[in-house]
Design a protein around this motif. Structure first.
Motif, PDB file in Angstrom:
ATOM      1  N   ARG A  31       0.838  -1.209   0.000  1.00  0.00           N
ATOM      2  CA  ARG A  31       0.000   0.000   0.000  1.00  0.00           C
ATOM      3  C   ARG A  31       0.867   1.249   0.000  1.00  0.00           C
ATOM      4  NH1 ARG A  31      -4.804  -0.906   2.917  1.00  0.00           N
ATOM      5  NH2 ARG A  31      -5.192   1.329   2.846  1.00  0.00           N
ATOM      6  N   ARG A  32       0.353   2.326  -0.580  1.00  0.00           N
ATOM      7  CA  ARG A  32       1.065   3.599  -0.493  1.00  0.00           C
ATOM      8  C   ARG A  32       0.934   4.154   0.913  1.00  0.00           C
ATOM      9  NH1 ARG A  32       1.230   6.956  -5.983  1.00  0.00           N
ATOM     10  NH2 ARG A  32       1.524   5.165  -7.348  1.00  0.00           N
ATOM     11  N   ALA A  33       2.054   4.649   1.418  1.00  0.00           N
ATOM     12  CA  ALA A  33       2.092   5.089   2.813  1.00  0.00           C
ATOM     13  C   ALA A  33       1.092   6.207   3.080  1.00  0.00           C
ATOM     14  CB  ALA A  33       3.503   5.552   3.170  1.00  0.00           C
ATOM     15  N   GLY A  34       0.854   7.071   2.092  1.00  0.00           N
ATOM     16  CA  GLY A  34      -0.053   8.194   2.279  1.00  0.00           C
ATOM     17  C   GLY A  34      -1.487   7.777   2.545  1.00  0.00           C
ATOM     18  N   PHE A  35      -1.824   6.543   2.212  1.00  0.00           N
ATOM     19  CA  PHE A  35      -3.192   6.107   2.401  1.00  0.00           C
ATOM     20  C   PHE A  35      -3.394   5.311   3.681  1.00  0.00           C
ATOM     21  CE2 PHE A  35      -3.019   6.821  -2.212  1.00  0.00           C
ATOM     22  CZ  PHE A  35      -4.038   7.747  -2.303  1.00  0.00           C
ATOM     23  N   LEU A  36      -2.351   5.156   4.481  1.00  0.00           N
ATOM     24  CA  LEU A  36      -2.500   4.465   5.765  1.00  0.00           C
ATOM     25  C   LEU A  36      -3.140   5.412   6.781  1.00  0.00           C
ATOM     26  CD1 LEU A  36       0.986   2.728   6.199  1.00  0.00           C
ATOM     27  CD2 LEU A  36      -1.002   1.921   4.944  1.00  0.00           C
ATOM     28  N   SER A  37      -3.684   4.838   7.865  1.00  0.00           N
ATOM     29  CA  SER A  37      -4.200   5.680   8.942  1.00  0.00           C
ATOM     30  C   SER A  37      -3.023   6.315   9.673  1.00  0.00           C
ATOM     31  CB  SER A  37      -5.028   4.845   9.901  1.00  0.00           C
ATOM     32  OG  SER A  37      -4.175   4.061  10.710  1.00  0.00           O
ATOM     33  N   GLY A  38      -3.318   7.339  10.472  1.00  0.00           N
ATOM     34  CA  GLY A  38      -2.262   8.023  11.211  1.00  0.00           C
ATOM     35  C   GLY A  38      -1.463   7.074  12.083  1.00  0.00           C
ATOM     36  N   GLY A  39      -2.166   6.163  12.748  1.00  0.00           N
ATOM     37  CA  GLY A  39      -1.484   5.210  13.625  1.00  0.00           C
ATOM     38  C   GLY A  39      -0.570   4.274  12.852  1.00  0.00           C
ATOM     39  N   GLN A  40      -1.082   3.805  11.692  1.00  0.00           N
ATOM     40  CA  GLN A  40      -0.253   2.926  10.858  1.00  0.00           C
ATOM     41  C   GLN A  40       0.957   3.687  10.322  1.00  0.00           C
ATOM     42  OE1 GLN A  40      -3.395   1.951   8.166  1.00  0.00           O
ATOM     43  NE2 GLN A  40      -3.852  -0.009   9.141  1.00  0.00           N
ATOM     44  N   GLN A  41       0.748   4.949   9.956  1.00  0.00           N
ATOM     45  CA  GLN A  41       1.870   5.753   9.464  1.00  0.00           C
ATOM     46  C   GLN A  41       2.936   5.932  10.550  1.00  0.00           C
ATOM     47  OE1 GLN A  41       0.762   9.453   7.608  1.00  0.00           O
ATOM     48  NE2 GLN A  41      -0.641   8.464   6.194  1.00  0.00           N
ATOM     49  N   GLN A  42       2.470   6.089  11.789  1.00  0.00           N
ATOM     50  CA  GLN A  42       3.441   6.264  12.868  1.00  0.00           C
ATOM     51  C   GLN A  42       4.227   4.969  13.092  1.00  0.00           C
ATOM     52  OE1 GLN A  42       5.390   8.172  14.150  1.00  0.00           O
ATOM     53  NE2 GLN A  42       4.372   9.219  15.832  1.00  0.00           N
ATOM     54  N   GLN A  43       3.549   3.828  12.996  1.00  0.00           N
ATOM     55  CA  GLN A  43       4.265   2.562  13.138  1.00  0.00           C
ATOM     56  C   GLN A  43       5.294   2.408  12.026  1.00  0.00           C
ATOM     57  OE1 GLN A  43       0.694   0.057  13.362  1.00  0.00           O
ATOM     58  NE2 GLN A  43       1.217  -0.386  15.486  1.00  0.00           N
ATOM     59  N   LEU A  44       4.885   2.803  10.817  1.00  0.00           N
ATOM     60  CA  LEU A  44       5.823   2.757   9.697  1.00  0.00           C
ATOM     61  C   LEU A  44       7.006   3.698   9.944  1.00  0.00           C
ATOM     62  CD1 LEU A  44       6.751   2.078   6.829  1.00  0.00           C
ATOM     63  CD2 LEU A  44       5.141   3.783   5.964  1.00  0.00           C
ATOM     64  N   ALA A  45       6.699   4.877  10.495  1.00  0.00           N
ATOM     65  CA  ALA A  45       7.761   5.858  10.742  1.00  0.00           C
ATOM     66  C   ALA A  45       8.799   5.300  11.719  1.00  0.00           C
ATOM     67  CB  ALA A  45       7.158   7.155  11.278  1.00  0.00           C
ATOM     68  N   ILE A  46       8.319   4.599  12.749  1.00  0.00           N
ATOM     69  CA  ILE A  46       9.259   4.030  13.721  1.00  0.00           C
ATOM     70  C   ILE A  46      10.053   2.889  13.070  1.00  0.00           C
ATOM     71  CG2 ILE A  46       9.481   2.877  15.959  1.00  0.00           C
ATOM     72  CD1 ILE A  46       6.926   4.350  16.816  1.00  0.00           C
ATOM     73  N   ALA A  47       9.335   2.041  12.328  1.00  0.00           N
ATOM     74  CA  ALA A  47      10.013   0.937  11.644  1.00  0.00           C
ATOM     75  C   ALA A  47      11.081   1.473  10.689  1.00  0.00           C
ATOM     76  CB  ALA A  47       8.987   0.092  10.880  1.00  0.00           C
ATOM     77  N   ARG A  48      10.733   2.563   9.983  1.00  0.00           N
ATOM     78  CA  ARG A  48      11.668   3.180   9.039  1.00  0.00           C
ATOM     79  C   ARG A  48      12.958   3.613   9.745  1.00  0.00           C
ATOM     80  NH1 ARG A  48      11.067   8.002   9.416  1.00  0.00           N
ATOM     81  NH2 ARG A  48      13.269   8.191   9.829  1.00  0.00           N
ATOM     82  N   ALA A  49      12.786   4.165  10.949  1.00  0.00           N
ATOM     83  CA  ALA A  49      13.962   4.627  11.688  1.00  0.00           C
ATOM     84  C   ALA A  49      14.788   3.456  12.210  1.00  0.00           C
ATOM     85  CB  ALA A  49      13.538   5.526  12.841  1.00  0.00           C
ATOM     86  N   LEU A  50      14.152   2.276  12.325  1.00  0.00           N
ATOM     87  CA  LEU A  50      14.861   1.133  12.906  1.00  0.00           C
ATOM     88  C   LEU A  50      15.653   0.325  11.883  1.00  0.00           C
ATOM     89  CD1 LEU A  50      12.172  -0.191  15.412  1.00  0.00           C
ATOM     90  CD2 LEU A  50      14.358   0.882  15.984  1.00  0.00           C
TER      91      LEU A  50
END
Lengths: 293, 231
Positions: free
Chosen positions: B128-147
């Motif tokens: 899925r495109r990240a822009g279409f995720l919910s805010g919570g899912q985007q935040q989880q992705l953001a943390i995963a991205r940093a890891l």
């Protein structure tokens, strides 16, 4: 039949506009730079083909394509390193700066090659054309279209399939996040400038196949290329493709239908684009996501 | 591990941080607290090199990194999750992670898998495109991205701000796990005292761009702390 002939001519001009607009749309989409000197990379590409001709001979166009890409690309890179990067975040200053550089580059070309136009001779297999029941497909124009389509496919593959292309899209979408993800954004900017300018050089070689080469070659196309960028939507590959061909074809038809139509065609094209932007100020395609709402 | 000394940061003529000192030892979870607009986000951005520093120094793992570019700091082992669940909206979830993994030098599928392991919701969303995720899912992705760059220290800026409650719990658990099970050092910006009390080893409270309190978790129970955090 004349209509179809005109379609071929329009589409080949559209193909050239597309090659030019790709570089503009990337440098604007990624760095917010409106590069008025982009037209001079077209000129550089065209003169590269002119200089290679006596060295390489009749097939020089094929050699000129990659060489012009490199020459124009390196010119773009030098421009970015020496001047433009000091003006990031200041779009109006960049506009003036690059316009000034554009005038300087034109004068340099005039001093080196002289003010009169020069000719590049196309190889034998690009002269003449194919007759299809009254419709004439000139080989040079078909070649230009194939070239543009090839470049677009290559760019698309680069952006979607390759590491560096993915990185470029990331910087375009969120520069700061790319930096904190470990992306060396300055390097990506340089690469974008190189590729964008290189494509303009390729467009310059294409233009040698359909007309003479002069110091103001780029100026004739840069405005139309900007129109393509604006109408297609900034940073949008798909939009640029559609807008470029629409513009090229519209232009060629109006020129054909009206006597002395060159200026009139410009008027019509501008009017159509103004009307279009009234309806869709953001261009044909826009980035639409929840993140931006 | 991370030491900040006498940090001054300004936006043009408006100075935001005044001589901020901060120490975050390896393996610790330090909470940066304070009201809105006291300079918490600015402090993290300055540590990452996103904002220029006017005076003072930042050192990480024994090296002075004050003059390094942002991506060089990431290479040294700093991971950063900016506020407001930021992603590359037009890239897929998988591409978001890939960009960070490739930028870190070695493309390691192991690091991507580990990051995904922490957030069970993400693997199903990879295409899925990240822009279409919910805010919570985007935040989880953001943390995963940093890891995925396998940081030695993670800087989290209000990871639960504006996120739906069910996902806040998942994020809190993930932070807890990163810290206690994997021993990752974490610098967490947080406004809420109860969350800080659950997670932090140490804390720093900023007010008007200066450190006004610092101490261990037990000191957070002091009644005077409350007055520094309430509006």
């Amino acid at each position: 039949m004349a209509t179809l002939n005109q379609l071929v001519i329009g589409a080949s001009i559209g193909a050239v506009l597309l090659l030019i607009a790709l570089g503009l749309t990337f440098t604007f989409g990624q760095m917010g730079v409106i590069n008025m000197a982009h037209g001079e990379f077209i000129m550089a590409g065209a003169y590269t083909a002119y200089l290679l001709q006596p060295l390489v001979g009749t097939q020089s166009v094929l050699v000129a394509l990659p060489v012009a890409f490199a020459v124009a690309g390196v010119l773009g890179l030098i421009l970015e390193r020496l001047a433009i990067r000091h003006f990031y975040g200041r779009p109006l200053d960049t506009l003036l700066l690059t316009w000034g550089i554009s005038l300087i580059l034109q004068q340099v070309a005039r001093d080196i090659f002289g003010a009169p136009n020069v000719q590049v001779r196309a190889p034998g297999w690009l002269t003449g054309g194919l007759d299809l029941g009254g419709v004439r497909l000139p080989y040079n124009r078909v070649f230009i279209m194939v070239l543009a389509v090839g470049c677009v496919v290559a760019i698309w593959l680069y952006l979607t399939r390759m590491r560096h292309g993915r990185r470029m899209r990331a910087v375009m979408q969120n520069r700061q996040l790319a930096a904190v993800s470990g992306v060396a954004t300055e390097r990506v900017d340089q690469l974008t400038f190189f590729i964008g300018s290189g494509l303009a050089g390729v467009a310059g070689v294409a233009l040698t196949l359909i007309g003479p080469v002069g110091p103001t070659l780029g100026t004739n196309y840069i405005v139309d290329a900007f129109l393509v960028v604006v109408a297609g939507g900034l940073g949008q590959l798909r939009g640029a493709v559609i807008a470029a061909f629409a513009l090229g074809i519209l232009n060629s038809f109006v020129e054909f239908w009206v006597d002395n139509g060159a200026s009139f065609a410009k008027v019509v094209v501008f009017a159509v684009i103004i009307a279009f932007l009234q309806l869709r100020p953001q261009g044909m395609f826009v980035v639409r996501t929840r993140a931006l709402s | 591990m991370l030491t900040v000394q006498g940090l001054d940061v300004a936006y043009g003529r408006a100075q935001v941080l005044f001589g901020v000192d901060l120490v975050a030892p390896g393996g610790s979870l330090v909470c940066v607290m304070g009201r809105n607009g006291v300079g918490k986000t600015t402090l993290l951005k300055a540590i990452m090199g996103v904002l220029p520093v006017r005076a003072g120094r930042v050192s990480f793992a024994g090296e002075d990194i004050t003059g390094l570019k942002t991506h060089e700091r990431v290479r040294r082992g700093l991971g950063y999750v900016p506020p407001g669940h930021e992603t590359f909206p037009q890239l897929t979830v998988a591409e978001n992670l890939q960009v960070a993994a490739e930028a870190a030098g070695q493309v390691s599928q192991g690091a991507v898998d580990e990051a995904l392991d922490l957030f069970p919701a993400l693997p199903a969303l990879l295409k899925r495109r990240a822009g279409f995720l919910s805010g919570g899912q985007q935040q989880q992705l953001a943390i995963a991205r940093a890891l995925v760059s396998r940081p030695k220290m993670l800087l989290l800026d209000e990871p639960t701000e504006g996120i739906q409650p069910s996902i806040i719990l998942e994020i809190e658990e993930a932070v807890q796990r990163l810290h206690s099970e994997l021993g990752l050092a974490i610098l967490l910006v947080e406004q809420y005292l109860d969350l800080a009390l659950r997670l932090a080893d140490r804390f720093v409270i900023l007010d008007a761009g200066e450190v006004v309190r610092a101490g261990d978790r037990s000191d957070l129970r002091d009644p005077s702390v409350h007055s520094l955090l309430s509006v």
